[in-house]
Scaffold this motif. Structure first.
Motif, PDB file in Angstrom:
ATOM      1  N   LEU A  16       0.743  -1.160  -0.008  1.00  0.00           N
ATOM      2  CA  LEU A  16      -0.051  -0.036  -0.043  1.00  0.00           C
ATOM      3  C   LEU A  16       0.831   1.291  -0.071  1.00  0.00           C
ATOM      4  CD1 LEU A  16      -3.164   0.876   0.042  1.00  0.00           C
ATOM      5  CD2 LEU A  16      -2.955   0.960   2.532  1.00  0.00           C
ATOM      6  N   THR A  17       0.915   2.194  -1.011  1.00  0.00           N
ATOM      7  CA  THR A  17       1.549   3.417  -1.017  1.00  0.00           C
ATOM      8  C   THR A  17       0.526   4.556  -1.006  1.00  0.00           C
ATOM      9  OG1 THR A  17       2.959   2.368  -2.801  1.00  0.00           O
ATOM     10  CG2 THR A  17       3.145   4.663  -2.601  1.00  0.00           C
ATOM     11  N   THR A  18       0.920   5.487  -0.117  1.00  0.00           N
ATOM     12  CA  THR A  18       0.085   6.589   0.011  1.00  0.00           C
ATOM     13  C   THR A  18       0.984   7.893  -0.147  1.00  0.00           C
ATOM     14  OG1 THR A  18      -0.974   5.546   1.904  1.00  0.00           O
ATOM     15  CG2 THR A  18      -1.239   7.999   1.830  1.00  0.00           C
ATOM     16  N   ALA A  19       0.486   8.815  -1.045  1.00  0.00           N
ATOM     17  CA  ALA A  19       1.322   9.945  -1.390  1.00  0.00           C
ATOM     18  C   ALA A  19       0.537  11.161  -0.867  1.00  0.00           C
ATOM     19  CB  ALA A  19       1.445   9.893  -3.231  1.00  0.00           C
ATOM     20  N   HIS A  20       1.234  12.064  -0.219  1.00  0.00           N
ATOM     21  CA  HIS A  20       0.856  13.471   0.215  1.00  0.00           C
ATOM     22  C   HIS A  20       1.279  14.138  -0.933  1.00  0.00           C
ATOM     23  CE1 HIS A  20       0.835  17.016   2.536  1.00  0.00           C
ATOM     24  NE2 HIS A  20      -0.561  16.463   2.671  1.00  0.00           N
ATOM     25  N   ILE A  21       0.339  14.875  -1.656  1.00  0.00           N
ATOM     26  CA  ILE A  21       0.565  15.721  -3.010  1.00  0.00           C
ATOM     27  C   ILE A  21       0.221  17.265  -2.504  1.00  0.00           C
ATOM     28  CG2 ILE A  21       0.284  16.290  -5.287  1.00  0.00           C
ATOM     29  CD1 ILE A  21      -0.506  13.084  -5.420  1.00  0.00           C
ATOM     30  N   LEU A  22       1.211  18.045  -2.674  1.00  0.00           N
ATOM     31  CA  LEU A  22       1.067  19.512  -2.395  1.00  0.00           C
ATOM     32  C   LEU A  22       0.995  20.131  -3.800  1.00  0.00           C
ATOM     33  CD1 LEU A  22       3.006  20.646   0.633  1.00  0.00           C
ATOM     34  CD2 LEU A  22       0.505  20.539   0.370  1.00  0.00           C
ATOM     35  N   SER A  30       0.325  31.416  -5.093  1.00  0.00           N
ATOM     36  CA  SER A  30       0.832  31.219  -3.919  1.00  0.00           C
ATOM     37  C   SER A  30       0.267  30.591  -2.756  1.00  0.00           C
ATOM     38  CB  SER A  30       1.051  32.821  -3.495  1.00  0.00           C
ATOM     39  OG  SER A  30      -0.321  33.219  -3.281  1.00  0.00           O
ATOM     40  N   VAL A  31      -1.063  30.058  -3.086  1.00  0.00           N
ATOM     41  CA  VAL A  31      -1.926  29.013  -2.355  1.00  0.00           C
ATOM     42  C   VAL A  31      -1.469  27.590  -2.523  1.00  0.00           C
ATOM     43  CG1 VAL A  31      -4.194  28.391  -1.465  1.00  0.00           C
ATOM     44  CG2 VAL A  31      -3.567  31.008  -2.187  1.00  0.00           C
ATOM     45  N   LEU A  32      -1.343  26.850  -1.647  1.00  0.00           N
ATOM     46  CA  LEU A  32      -0.829  25.297  -1.900  1.00  0.00           C
ATOM     47  C   LEU A  32      -1.999  24.650  -1.091  1.00  0.00           C
ATOM     48  CD1 LEU A  32       2.738  24.992  -0.482  1.00  0.00           C
ATOM     49  CD2 LEU A  32       1.899  24.952  -2.637  1.00  0.00           C
ATOM     50  N   GLN A  33      -2.754  23.713  -2.203  1.00  0.00           N
ATOM     51  CA  GLN A  33      -3.699  22.761  -1.933  1.00  0.00           C
ATOM     52  C   GLN A  33      -2.978  21.221  -1.494  1.00  0.00           C
ATOM     53  OE1 GLN A  33      -6.454  23.096  -0.710  1.00  0.00           O
ATOM     54  NE2 GLN A  33      -8.150  22.496  -2.280  1.00  0.00           N
ATOM     55  N   THR A  34      -3.710  20.271  -0.863  1.00  0.00           N
ATOM     56  CA  THR A  34      -3.278  19.003  -0.652  1.00  0.00           C
ATOM     57  C   THR A  34      -4.314  18.169  -1.064  1.00  0.00           C
ATOM     58  OG1 THR A  34      -2.571  17.607   1.111  1.00  0.00           O
ATOM     59  CG2 THR A  34      -4.505  18.924   1.556  1.00  0.00           C
ATOM     60  N   TYR A  35      -3.713  16.977  -1.600  1.00  0.00           N
ATOM     61  CA  TYR A  35      -4.123  15.940  -2.377  1.00  0.00           C
ATOM     62  C   TYR A  35      -3.650  14.680  -1.659  1.00  0.00           C
ATOM     63  CZ  TYR A  35      -6.636  12.737  -5.656  1.00  0.00           C
ATOM     64  OH  TYR A  35      -7.345  11.778  -6.269  1.00  0.00           O
ATOM     65  N   VAL A  36      -4.424  13.443  -1.240  1.00  0.00           N
ATOM     66  CA  VAL A  36      -4.063  12.187  -0.813  1.00  0.00           C
ATOM     67  C   VAL A  36      -4.206  11.269  -1.786  1.00  0.00           C
ATOM     68  CG1 VAL A  36      -3.671  10.589   1.098  1.00  0.00           C
ATOM     69  CG2 VAL A  36      -4.017  13.022   1.673  1.00  0.00           C
ATOM     70  N   TRP A  37      -3.182  10.593  -2.250  1.00  0.00           N
ATOM     71  CA  TRP A  37      -3.574   9.536  -3.284  1.00  0.00           C
ATOM     72  C   TRP A  37      -3.093   8.047  -2.629  1.00  0.00           C
ATOM     73  CZ3 TRP A  37       0.124   6.255  -5.311  1.00  0.00           C
ATOM     74  CH2 TRP A  37      -0.299   5.309  -6.412  1.00  0.00           C
ATOM     75  N   GLN A  38      -3.905   6.785  -2.931  1.00  0.00           N
ATOM     76  CA  GLN A  38      -3.420   5.675  -2.267  1.00  0.00           C
ATOM     77  C   GLN A  38      -3.792   4.536  -3.335  1.00  0.00           C
ATOM     78  OE1 GLN A  38      -5.708   4.353   1.423  1.00  0.00           O
ATOM     79  NE2 GLN A  38      -3.665   4.470   2.385  1.00  0.00           N
ATOM     80  N   TYR A  69       5.768  10.538   0.184  1.00  0.00           N
ATOM     81  CA  TYR A  69       5.026   9.035   0.125  1.00  0.00           C
ATOM     82  C   TYR A  69       5.425   8.254   1.236  1.00  0.00           C
ATOM     83  CZ  TYR A  69       9.056   7.730  -2.583  1.00  0.00           C
ATOM     84  OH  TYR A  69      10.334   7.181  -2.709  1.00  0.00           O
ATOM     85  N   THR A  70       4.789   7.292   1.434  1.00  0.00           N
ATOM     86  CA  THR A  70       5.061   6.067   2.252  1.00  0.00           C
ATOM     87  C   THR A  70       4.495   4.749   1.561  1.00  0.00           C
ATOM     88  OG1 THR A  70       4.939   5.303   4.542  1.00  0.00           O
ATOM     89  CG2 THR A  70       2.978   6.187   3.702  1.00  0.00           C
ATOM     90  N   HIS A  71       5.233   3.787   1.934  1.00  0.00           N
ATOM     91  CA  HIS A  71       4.864   2.491   1.304  1.00  0.00           C
ATOM     92  C   HIS A  71       5.058   1.221   2.498  1.00  0.00           C
ATOM     93  CE1 HIS A  71       4.619  -0.714  -1.587  1.00  0.00           C
ATOM     94  NE2 HIS A  71       5.882  -1.290  -1.070  1.00  0.00           N
ATOM     95  N   ARG A  72       3.913   0.590   2.533  1.00  0.00           N
ATOM     96  CA  ARG A  72       4.125  -0.638   3.403  1.00  0.00           C
ATOM     97  C   ARG A  72       3.599  -1.828   2.893  1.00  0.00           C
ATOM     98  NH1 ARG A  72       5.537  -3.365   7.526  1.00  0.00           N
ATOM     99  NH2 ARG A  72       4.038  -3.923   9.085  1.00  0.00           N
ATOM    100  N   ARG A  73       4.239  -2.918   2.606  1.00  0.00           N
ATOM    101  CA  ARG A  73       3.970  -4.294   2.249  1.00  0.00           C
ATOM    102  C   ARG A  73       3.196  -4.944   3.517  1.00  0.00           C
ATOM    103  NH1 ARG A  73       7.722  -8.185  -0.163  1.00  0.00           N
ATOM    104  NH2 ARG A  73       5.910  -9.286  -0.473  1.00  0.00           N
ATOM    105  N   LEU A  74       1.889  -5.021   3.133  1.00  0.00           N
ATOM    106  CA  LEU A  74       0.843  -5.677   4.199  1.00  0.00           C
ATOM    107  C   LEU A  74       1.012  -7.234   4.285  1.00  0.00           C
ATOM    108  CD1 LEU A  74      -2.219  -3.594   3.214  1.00  0.00           C
ATOM    109  CD2 LEU A  74      -0.467  -3.093   4.992  1.00  0.00           C
ATOM    110  N   VAL A  75       1.069  -7.880   3.260  1.00  0.00           N
ATOM    111  CA  VAL A  75       1.390  -9.229   3.286  1.00  0.00           C
ATOM    112  C   VAL A  75       2.349  -9.702   2.293  1.00  0.00           C
ATOM    113  CG1 VAL A  75       0.013 -11.419   2.582  1.00  0.00           C
ATOM    114  CG2 VAL A  75      -1.113  -9.726   3.611  1.00  0.00           C
ATOM    115  N   GLY A  76       3.396 -10.469   2.739  1.00  0.00           N
ATOM    116  CA  GLY A  76       4.280 -11.140   1.856  1.00  0.00           C
ATOM    117  C   GLY A  76       4.347 -12.651   1.835  1.00  0.00           C
TER     118      GLY A  76
END
Length: 90
Positions: A16-22, A30-38, A69-76
């Motif tokens: 599972l990969t989660t990306a926090h995008i600005l 000059s205004v930043l917005q956030t988006y989370v993709w998974q 971003y962060t990544h985590r293998r849930l099952v191997g």
């Protein structure tokens, strides 16, 4: 490659990969917005995330500021083991 389930993806090495995008709002840069993709993706190359970010750059108006971003293998494969026997309770 098509998978029938999320479990099959995990057994193939996807995690599972989660990306926090600005990104910058097009009319107010000059205004930043956030988006989370998974999504499930393969480390260390992250082809799914790169495909999404390429889509963002070519199709959306808000220019990217940064991606964390962060990544985590849930099952191997090492989480599964063969059972040699069974107990029957009567």
């Amino acid at each position: 490659m098509r998978f029938a389930s999320d479990l099959e993806r995990q057994l193939q090495g996807y995690g599972l990969t989660t990306a926090h995008i600005l990104y910058r709002i097009p009319d107010f840069e000059s205004v930043l917005q956030t988006y989370v993709w998974q999504d499930y993706d393969l480390a260390p190359d992250f082809p799914e995330m790169h495909k999404f970010l390429d889509f963002w750059r070519t199709s959306l108006d808000g220019p990217l500021h940064s991606v964390r971003y962060t990544h985590r293998r849930l099952v191997g494969a090492n989480d599964w083991r063969r059972v040699e026997g069974e107990f029957r309770l009567r």
